[in-house]
Design an enzyme around this catalytic site. Structure first.
Site, PDB file in Angstrom:
ATOM      1  N   TRP A 320       0.831  -1.199   0.000  1.00 50.37           N
ATOM      2  CA  TRP A 320       0.000   0.000   0.000  1.00 50.37           C
ATOM      3  C   TRP A 320       0.870   1.255   0.000  1.00 50.37           C
ATOM      4  O   TRP A 320       0.538   2.243  -0.649  1.00 50.37           O
ATOM      5  CB  TRP A 320      -0.898  -0.010   1.235  1.00 50.37           C
ATOM      6  CG  TRP A 320      -1.783   1.194   1.356  1.00 50.37           C
ATOM      7  CD1 TRP A 320      -2.982   1.408   0.731  1.00 50.37           C
ATOM      8  CD2 TRP A 320      -1.535   2.363   2.155  1.00 50.37           C
ATOM      9  NE1 TRP A 320      -3.500   2.626   1.098  1.00 50.37           N
ATOM     10  CE2 TRP A 320      -2.631   3.233   1.973  1.00 50.37           C
ATOM     11  CE3 TRP A 320      -0.515   2.747   3.011  1.00 50.37           C
ATOM     12  CZ2 TRP A 320      -2.717   4.469   2.614  1.00 50.37           C
ATOM     13  CZ3 TRP A 320      -0.595   3.968   3.642  1.00 50.37           C
ATOM     14  CH2 TRP A 320      -1.692   4.809   3.437  1.00 50.37           C
ATOM     15  N   HIS A 321       1.992   1.196   0.699  1.00 49.45           N
ATOM     16  CA  HIS A 321       2.880   2.351   0.730  1.00 49.45           C
ATOM     17  C   HIS A 321       3.682   2.504  -0.556  1.00 49.45           C
ATOM     18  O   HIS A 321       3.971   3.622  -0.979  1.00 49.45           O
ATOM     19  CB  HIS A 321       3.864   2.231   1.905  1.00 49.45           C
ATOM     20  CG  HIS A 321       3.259   2.540   3.231  1.00 49.45           C
ATOM     21  ND1 HIS A 321       2.685   1.571   4.032  1.00 49.45           N
ATOM     22  CD2 HIS A 321       3.142   3.703   3.916  1.00 49.45           C
ATOM     23  CE1 HIS A 321       2.248   2.133   5.140  1.00 49.45           C
ATOM     24  NE2 HIS A 321       2.512   3.415   5.108  1.00 49.45           N
ATOM     25  N   GLY A 322       4.067   1.396  -1.167  1.00 52.12           N
ATOM     26  CA  GLY A 322       5.054   1.452  -2.228  1.00 52.12           C
ATOM     27  C   GLY A 322       4.464   1.574  -3.610  1.00 52.12           C
ATOM     28  O   GLY A 322       3.567   0.829  -3.970  1.00 52.12           O
ATOM     29  N   PHE A 474       2.232   8.473  -1.190  1.00 50.29           N
ATOM     30  CA  PHE A 474       1.559   7.207  -1.029  1.00 50.29           C
ATOM     31  C   PHE A 474       0.079   7.310  -1.361  1.00 50.29           C
ATOM     32  O   PHE A 474      -0.613   6.320  -1.342  1.00 50.29           O
ATOM     33  CB  PHE A 474       1.722   6.695   0.408  1.00 50.29           C
ATOM     34  CG  PHE A 474       3.164   6.673   0.857  1.00 50.29           C
ATOM     35  CD1 PHE A 474       4.130   6.117   0.047  1.00 50.29           C
ATOM     36  CD2 PHE A 474       3.528   7.197   2.075  1.00 50.29           C
ATOM     37  CE1 PHE A 474       5.458   6.102   0.449  1.00 50.29           C
ATOM     38  CE2 PHE A 474       4.863   7.177   2.487  1.00 50.29           C
ATOM     39  CZ  PHE A 474       5.815   6.636   1.676  1.00 50.29           C
TER      40      PHE A 474
END
Length: 474
Positions: A320-322, A474
């Site tokens: 989800w962050h990347g 993000f």
């Protein structure tokens, strides 16, 4: 336009509050929606359609779920909406990585000429999609009532106060306030104070530490002091940048009569990795728990399934962050492994560690894992880890020494004190503290410090300009 910018502080926010104040109560959601769409379009008008599209998917799906009583039909509607929203998020976040790491190498190997124009990531899309999914799932579960007023739902989905980087606000958090909130001087004053605290965290601390972290991570062969100074500086920068944004978002919501959930609770005093995730980005952690971990069985299944669930959830958090690097996936997996180790240690009766040792080990892991979060690729992260071991030498490189100033060290010390204060103060507070009139007066005086922080922040913004929030990527 960001919260920590002169145009937002001097133009957008005062103009919005003025228009909001003179708008009749029944039309305030319209004012909120118009200004929220304007705020989002300020970044890129072309991406506004994504926000509007996600809003339509969430609202229409909610209406269809509420009007349908057939279990199979409701499951199909839920699945279609979730797949559409998750697919939209995956496309924008991972198309570049997929093409550049898989498709283009295969095309070159086969002699094909493949041209790929990199996609721009719509700002805040991760938070927008997660909010829409949470609403649809809650309507499906019948834990919230469907919102039949499009303006009301669109205002919830698009609220500029937390649209870009959280906290992730579920519909249940604001269901009552959407159509019955109070807007008065008391709410505005309390929210403004919260906002000023967040602004100070971002501008005075996070932005001051940013050059040190940037210089350290820019070194090809960082030395021991470079690597550790950069790691700690970035860890503190990330905390005060993201927590500062969350505080500003909560403050704006409070001005308008909304009560947004807390997003941070002193994460750097955690004594275990599970405690860290109960304190860091709390709304994301609770979202993953309620919409992924528990549906997968949570802790009600056999041990190996619990471990698999933990690893899967943290891998999803990393993904989800990347958007452009596998570093984030590895970061999430490492956190999952740390949770498995902790749970296994406790399950098999491992002895409890002394509080100080458990805190040191937890923070050592968290800060070392931040290297993957900040480094642009695995090679750069590996070089930082080598630097932390002293394999490139032990002093400061000339590039970092040229950037480093006494103000950076003072700011780092201040950040460390603030980040650990909830644990430090109870241990050093004298028994007579509450009963000393002088200290009581000083404590009352400290309530004015956010105003001083506002003036210092504005002065710094005027002198060095605006920097975006780290979680915008993000």
């Amino acid at each position: 336009m960001v919260f920590s910018s002169l145009e937002f502080l001097g133009l957008f926010l005062p103009l919005f509050l003025l228009c909001y104040a003179v708008t009749p109560k029944v039309w305030r959601n319209v004012t909120l929606l118009v200004f929220s769409w304007l705020f989002y379009a300020w970044w890129s008008p072309a991406f506004l359609w994504i926000l509007v599209g996600v809003t339509l998917i969430g609202w229409v799906t909610g209406l269809l779920l509420a009007s349908s009583h057939h279990p199979v039909t409701r499951k199909v509607l839920l699945a279609l909406a979730v797949v559409a929203l998750a697919g939209l998020l995956a496309f924008f976040k991972y198309a570049n990585l997929l093409v550049e790491s898989l498709i283009q190498p295969l095309a070159l190997a086969s002699g094909l000429d493949v041209h790929w124009e990199r996609l721009l990531l719509p700002i805040g899309i991760s938070f927008i999609v997660l909010q829409a999914i949470s609403y649809i799932v809650d309507v499906y579960r019948k834990t919230v009532s469907v919102e039949r007023d499009f303006i009301g739902y669109a205002a919830y989905q698009a609220m500029f106060s937390q649209l870009i980087a959280g906290p992730i606000v579920r519909y249940s958090h604001v269901e009552k306030e959407l159509h019955g909130r109070t807007f008065d001087i008391a709410h505005v004053a309390a929210g403004l104070r919260y906002f000023m605290v967040g602004l100070s965290m971002k501008v005075i601390i996070a932005d001051t530490l940013a050059p040190v972290a940037d210089a350290a991570f820019a070194q090809e062969s960082p030395r021991f002091l470079d690597a550790w100074l950069g790691t700690v500086a970035y860890g503190m920068q990330l905390l005060f940048d993201f927590a500062g944004y969350s505080a500003m978002a909560i403050g704006i919501g409070q001005m308008l009569g909304f009560r947004f959930p807390q997003n941070f609770n002193a994460p750097y005093i955690s004594r275990s990795i599970q405690e860290f995730w109960r304190r860091w980005h709390m709304t994301l952690g609770s979202w993953l728990r309620d919409y992924l971990y528990i549906p997968l069985g949570g802790s009600r299944v056999v041990a190996w399934r619990i471990y698999l669930n933990l690893l899967l959830i943290m891998a999803v958090s990393g993904l989800w962050h990347g958007a452009d690097s596998l570093n984030f996936l590895l970061w999430g997996i490492l956190h999952g492994i740390a949770m498995i180790v902790q749970r296994g240690w406790e399950y098999h009766g491992g002895p409890a560690l002394p509080p100080l040792l458990s805190w040191v080990l937890t923070m050592l892991f968290v800060f070392c894992a931040w290297v993957l979060f900040r480094a642009p690729d695995l090679a750069s992260a590996w070089s930082m880890y080598q630097g932390q071991l002293g394999l490139h030498g032990f002093g400061l490189t000339d590039q970092v020494a040229l950037v480093l100033r006494p103000v950076h060290l003072l700011t780092l010390a201040l950040a460390t004190l603030i980040a650990t204060w909830p644990a430090v103060w109870p241990a050093i507070r004298p028994a007579w503290y509450q009963h000393t009139p002088l200290l009581t007066g000083l404590r009352e005086l400290l309530y004015l410090w956010p105003i001083a922080g506002l003036f210092v922040s504005v002065a710094l913004l005027a002198s060095r300009g605006t920097s975006p929030f780290l979680y915008f990527q993000f």
